[in-house]
Design an enzyme around this catalytic site. Sequence first.
Site, PDB file in Angstrom:
ATOM      1  CE  LYS A   1       8.077 -13.949  -2.544  1.00  0.00           C
ATOM      2  NZ  LYS A   1       8.861 -13.832  -1.316  1.00  0.00           N
TER       3      LYS A   1
ATOM      4  CD  GLU B   1      -3.023  -2.551   0.538  1.00  0.00           C
ATOM      5  OE1 GLU B   1      -2.636  -1.376   0.729  1.00  0.00           O
ATOM      6  OE2 GLU B   1      -4.220  -2.849   0.424  1.00  0.00           O
TER       7      GLU B   1
ATOM      8  CB  CYS C   1       3.912   0.910   3.985  1.00  0.00           C
ATOM      9  SG  CYS C   1       2.610  -0.229   4.302  1.00  0.00           S
TER      10      CYS C   1
ATOM     11  CD  GLU D   1       7.702   3.096   2.551  1.00  0.00           C
ATOM     12  OE1 GLU D   1       8.111   2.512   1.528  1.00  0.00           O
ATOM     13  OE2 GLU D   1       6.628   2.826   3.117  1.00  0.00           O
TER      14      GLU D   1
END
Length: 495
Positions: A183, A259, A293, A390
């Site tokens: 997906k 992750e 990331c 982040e």
Amino acid sequence: MSADVGDVIAGIPTDLYIDGAWVEAEGGRRFGVTDPATGAVIASVADGSAADGLRALDAAARVQESWGRTPARMRAEILRRGFELVTARAEEFARLITLEMGKPLTESLAEVAYGAEFLRWFSEEAPRVSGSYATAPDGANRLLVRKRPVGPCLLITPWNFPIAMATRKVAPAIAAGCTMVLKPADLTPLTSLLFTSVMAEAGLPAGVLNVVTTTDPGAVSGPLLDDHRLRKLSFTGSTPVGRRLMAAASERVLKVSMELGGNAPLIVCADADVDEAVEGALVAKMRNGGEACVAANRILVHSSVAEEFTEKLTARMQAFVVGPGSEASTTLGPLIDERFRAKVAALVDGAVAAGARVLTGGAPAEGPGYFYPPTVLAGVRADMAIVREEIFGPVAPVIVFDDDAEAVSSANSTEYGLVAFVFTRDLDRALRLSEQLESGMVGINTGVVSNPAAPFGGVKASGLGREGGAEGIEEYLETVYVGIRDPFATAERSA
Ligand code: SIN
């Protein structure tokens, strides 16, 4: 749609791929894919439903046994052909990535090479899956240990590296003998669809790789996670979504790889080569426009070199050419969409309101597309939201420290632990810091650690499991132990 855009998307599949066929979504539903450089819709893609997800799992489950028994050498050769086909079509993939994700063409080409390498790496790992045969310590039973594919997988990939994040999951799953439902992110589905057609051309049998694009990921993943036939979930994305998926996956005790988010510190020590540290910081911060990331989220600089480092970093940030990724001169493309751009802008505004100084950039660009300029912030403190969250954008917050202990404690003061970067000329210091930093990966005098041959992954809230390296294939295997009676026992009894 411009002729250029038409050229890039001509021939790219836009339907679901289930059981070896391109099929429409239930009810013929579709959604638009946007070019972040213009905000214009460039393609319409099938919008899969829960029923479509289950159809994909039906196909994956049906061929799991035969695929799991397919010789590793054959699986390896399909992966190798996939590597060759993706490499031969690198330009086409790169133009598509730039169109749907926005990064400059040179970066898209680099991503295609990186992504293809997972296919090559795992083609080499597939035949190396092994086991063991041992005698128990008491000399009696024999211990036979073998690996087998875990079973059908759900692979959920993000939008920031449209091909590399797909190959990083699909390749080890193929190598291990698993079937799968992929997906991809609804912001960048086209690259995965092209990649899927390439894997079919490489000889991947029907049902092994099924792709469901959707704007309703929860509706598709929920029933799959509830279905006893699914055995594994691998997800790359934010920590909050990862937490929700892990909770759902815990019901049926699925094997999971996560992750998740990062908040990478980049530490410039007093003894660092400042020019090298600036170049490293630039890559760690600006690779993928900061939308990674592993991007340096906090730049911690020793007070003795802070002024020189910050001046040089600011000059290098000002040299970026911001524009559509398809233009040859562009070195920084747009952010992925308005939501992400607004978040970056809010973090910068918040930092400035709390006392940070803008050395360059600092405000979203006017006009179409989701552009945000390279930005350097000085006077940043550890309590500001910009260093706790982040950023996922081209913003470098610089924090000054006075000794290693302070740098380590500041670097570790986050729930995340994906990667940390250290710049120093002192080997002992480098090793000391790499042992003290709470992160799954550490870069020493380099701004890039990502490598298909290395175990990529985090600790703490940055995730579970590893992708790439020798560890990557293990995520798709399970261990079976067979205990065997001492083969001499019967001979001794009858002697
Ligand atoms: C990521 O941002 O999720 C991955 C970055 C990488 O593979 O380098």
